[in-house]
Scaffold this motif. Structure first.
Motif, PDB file in Angstrom:
ATOM      1  N   TYR A  66       0.836  -1.172   0.077  1.00  0.00           N
ATOM      2  CA  TYR A  66       0.151   0.055   0.004  1.00  0.00           C
ATOM      3  C   TYR A  66       0.852   1.546  -0.111  1.00  0.00           C
ATOM      4  O   TYR A  66       2.066   1.235   0.465  1.00  0.00           O
ATOM      5  CB  TYR A  66      -0.935   0.088   1.358  1.00  0.00           C
ATOM      6  CG  TYR A  66      -1.725  -1.167   1.433  1.00  0.00           C
ATOM      7  CD1 TYR A  66      -2.661  -1.602   0.277  1.00  0.00           C
ATOM      8  CD2 TYR A  66      -1.412  -2.215   2.410  1.00  0.00           C
ATOM      9  CE1 TYR A  66      -3.643  -2.717   0.475  1.00  0.00           C
ATOM     10  CE2 TYR A  66      -2.213  -3.270   2.394  1.00  0.00           C
ATOM     11  CZ  TYR A  66      -3.149  -3.651   1.592  1.00  0.00           C
ATOM     12  OH  TYR A  66      -3.827  -4.780   1.540  1.00  0.00           O
ATOM     13  N   LEU A  68       0.831   5.343   1.283  1.00  0.00           N
ATOM     14  CA  LEU A  68       0.036   6.323   2.167  1.00  0.00           C
ATOM     15  C   LEU A  68       0.406   7.593   1.638  1.00  0.00           C
ATOM     16  O   LEU A  68       1.623   8.045   1.294  1.00  0.00           O
ATOM     17  CB  LEU A  68       0.702   6.017   3.673  1.00  0.00           C
ATOM     18  CG  LEU A  68       0.374   5.011   4.328  1.00  0.00           C
ATOM     19  CD1 LEU A  68       0.924   4.825   5.921  1.00  0.00           C
ATOM     20  CD2 LEU A  68      -0.998   4.713   4.519  1.00  0.00           C
ATOM     21  N   ALA A  81      -5.139   5.810   1.875  1.00  0.00           N
ATOM     22  CA  ALA A  81      -4.201   4.643   1.458  1.00  0.00           C
ATOM     23  C   ALA A  81      -4.529   4.074   0.444  1.00  0.00           C
ATOM     24  O   ALA A  81      -5.804   3.882   0.052  1.00  0.00           O
ATOM     25  CB  ALA A  81      -4.266   3.480   2.611  1.00  0.00           C
ATOM     26  N   THR A 117      -3.194   4.409  10.122  1.00  0.00           N
ATOM     27  CA  THR A 117      -2.731   2.998   9.975  1.00  0.00           C
ATOM     28  C   THR A 117      -3.161   1.943  10.785  1.00  0.00           C
ATOM     29  O   THR A 117      -3.309   0.915  10.518  1.00  0.00           O
ATOM     30  CB  THR A 117      -0.988   2.938   9.662  1.00  0.00           C
ATOM     31  OG1 THR A 117      -0.487   3.248  10.802  1.00  0.00           O
ATOM     32  CG2 THR A 117      -0.714   3.927   8.554  1.00  0.00           C
ATOM     33  N   ILE A 122      -3.384  -1.520   8.795  1.00  0.00           N
ATOM     34  CA  ILE A 122      -2.265  -1.692   7.686  1.00  0.00           C
ATOM     35  C   ILE A 122      -0.831  -1.737   8.417  1.00  0.00           C
ATOM     36  O   ILE A 122      -0.566  -0.986   9.215  1.00  0.00           O
ATOM     37  CB  ILE A 122      -2.269  -0.485   6.692  1.00  0.00           C
ATOM     38  CG1 ILE A 122      -3.382  -0.479   5.921  1.00  0.00           C
ATOM     39  CG2 ILE A 122      -1.022  -0.411   5.916  1.00  0.00           C
ATOM     40  CD1 ILE A 122      -3.574   0.950   5.000  1.00  0.00           C
ATOM     41  N   HIS A 124       3.078  -2.142   8.896  1.00  0.00           N
ATOM     42  CA  HIS A 124       4.286  -1.631   8.249  1.00  0.00           C
ATOM     43  C   HIS A 124       4.852  -2.268   7.272  1.00  0.00           C
ATOM     44  O   HIS A 124       5.233  -1.685   6.014  1.00  0.00           O
ATOM     45  CB  HIS A 124       5.418  -1.247   9.430  1.00  0.00           C
ATOM     46  CG  HIS A 124       5.172   0.021  10.141  1.00  0.00           C
ATOM     47  ND1 HIS A 124       4.229   0.337  10.600  1.00  0.00           N
ATOM     48  CD2 HIS A 124       6.136   0.587  10.545  1.00  0.00           C
ATOM     49  CE1 HIS A 124       4.207   1.528  11.022  1.00  0.00           C
ATOM     50  NE2 HIS A 124       5.549   1.807  11.270  1.00  0.00           N
ATOM     51  N   VAL A 127       3.557  -1.398   3.579  1.00  0.00           N
ATOM     52  CA  VAL A 127       3.649  -0.169   3.062  1.00  0.00           C
ATOM     53  C   VAL A 127       4.863   0.083   2.319  1.00  0.00           C
ATOM     54  O   VAL A 127       5.944   0.026   2.874  1.00  0.00           O
ATOM     55  CB  VAL A 127       3.493   0.872   4.365  1.00  0.00           C
ATOM     56  CG1 VAL A 127       3.747   2.337   3.909  1.00  0.00           C
ATOM     57  CG2 VAL A 127       2.224   0.795   5.040  1.00  0.00           C
TER      58      VAL A 127
END
Length: 392
Positions: A66, A68, A81, A117, A122, A124, A127
């Motif tokens: 994803y 951000l 996101a 997050t 979501i 880490h 990301v």
């Protein structure tokens, strides 16, 4: 390669080869690696050109990776996101986060991102990075914002401080430049080479697209459109000087002019709307103008005329194909076009003016978020690896 699929959608190996001027075998190797790692998938067949229909490839929207995107102005910050297909995977959230004279702004920004997050679930490791568009003089190479969010150490600039605090790759860019990137890849500047993108917000910003790429200038500070000395008033600008375009042309000034007119006895629906304080006053001004409120229309038109006067100056200097009105104020749509065009007709040499068209962004208030996401795509390690393989 990664970037091409992100901006252009499904492409065949031959199309990717044409974009990059690299051999099909080289392209095939890179695509196979992206498919193997789950970042790309097959997506149907391209139209036949006489032989077998080639397979198209796109980025995998189901891959748990994803981006951000954070869009900041002087008062409000927003976050959303996206997945690899540029689809929103968790709804946009905004908070009031004033940047000026706010020593806690950096900590508040980090907490805002952490909270988002966590609520979105979501992790880490899923990301790719965080892209942030923000106002101010930003040195992209050094990752420093010379105007806002100072760090408490000389060793770390803002970008590196955020990367350290959030434990994720962070990329920062001026908000108007981010909006221009967005318009170039997704909006009204797509497919054009020379475009001026005007960010109509609390101030007036500018992103310059020259020969199909963002022009940042020597230190990255190009585009301070709002500080061209075009005002005939004696009002002091936020930069500390007098005569800047911003003191006559920004949404903030349009709101203040409307308030002053109401204090002097002008009746308007804005009186009730401003008192309710359910939205930012600039947004309320635009909504009232769209509903035909005479004072709101007048204040927006006056600001737009001054923007048009500034655009006439840009046309003389840059001779662009198009000028795009984008950012928060673009929500006013066609209400802006008439006064902007009137100013261009009045102040611009006809031979130059007739070669430039003025368009309203179809991305509007989402432009900065999309551009912030693009910062991650431009800089993420996946893109760098693919680029390195192509260069080799």
């Amino acid at each position: 390669m990664f970037k091409l699929l992100y901006y252009n959608g499904p492409l065949s190996l031959a199309e990717l080869s044409a974009y990059t001027n690299k051999s099909v075998p080289n392209i095939t190797s890179i695509i196979n690696n992206l498919v193997k790692e789950g970042y790309a998938v097959q997506h149907g067949l391209a139209p036949s050109t006489g032989g077998r229909r080639p397979i198209k490839y796109k980025l995998n929207s189901k891959k748990k990776q994803y981006i951000l995107a954070v869009a900041m102005d002087q008062f409000v910050s927003r976050i959303v996101a996206y997945n690899l297909a540029n689809e929103i995977v968790s709804p946009e959230v905004s908070i009031v986060l004033p940047l000026k004279d706010n020593d806690a702004a950096l900590d508040q920004l980090c907490q805002f991102i952490h909270t988002y997050t966590a609520k979105a679930g979501i992790k880490h490791e899923h990301v790719l990075g965080i892209g942030i568009g923000m106002p101010g003089f930003i040195d992209v190479e050094k990752g420093i914002n010379a105007s806002f969010l100072p760090t408490d150490t000389k060793e770390l600039g803002l970008r590196d401080k955020l990367t350290e605090s959030l434990e994720l790759p962070v990329y920062i860019e001026n908000d108007s430049s981010v909006i221009a990137i967005s318009e170039l890849h997704f909006g009204a500047a797509r497919g054009l080479k020379d475009v001026m993108v005007v960010n109509m917000g609390w101030g007036i910003g500018l992103g310059m697209i020259v020969n199909g790429t963002l022009f940042r200038g020597h230190n990255g500070y190009a585009g301070e459109f709002s500080h061209i000395p075009l005002s005939h008033t004696n009002k002091l600008c936020s930069c500390g000087k007098r005569g800047c375009l911003e003191v006559d042309a920004s949404l903030l000034v349009a709101v203040e002019n409307a308030k002053q007119a109401m204090e002097e006895g002008t009746t308007s629906n804005l009186q009730k709307l401003f008192s309710e304080k359910q939205k930012a006053e600039g947004d309320l001004l635009i909504e009232a103008a769209q509903m035909g409120d005479q004072l709101a229309v007048e204040c927006l038109s006056d600001a737009a005329f001054m923007v048009g006067k500034g655009i006439a100056t840009l046309i003389h200097i840059m001779n662009p194909e198009r000028v795009v009105l984008s950012g928060r104020g673009a929500a006013a749509g066609k209400l802006l076009l008439a006064p902007v065009q009137r100013a261009i007709n009045e102040f611009c040499i006809p031979k130059l003016a007739e070669q430039t068209d003025v368009a309203i962004s179809n991305l509007g208030y989402q432009a900065e978020l999309l551009g912030a996401a693009s910062l991650v795509i431009e800089n993420c390690e996946l893109h760098k690896k693919a680029l390195s393989k192509l260069e080799n």
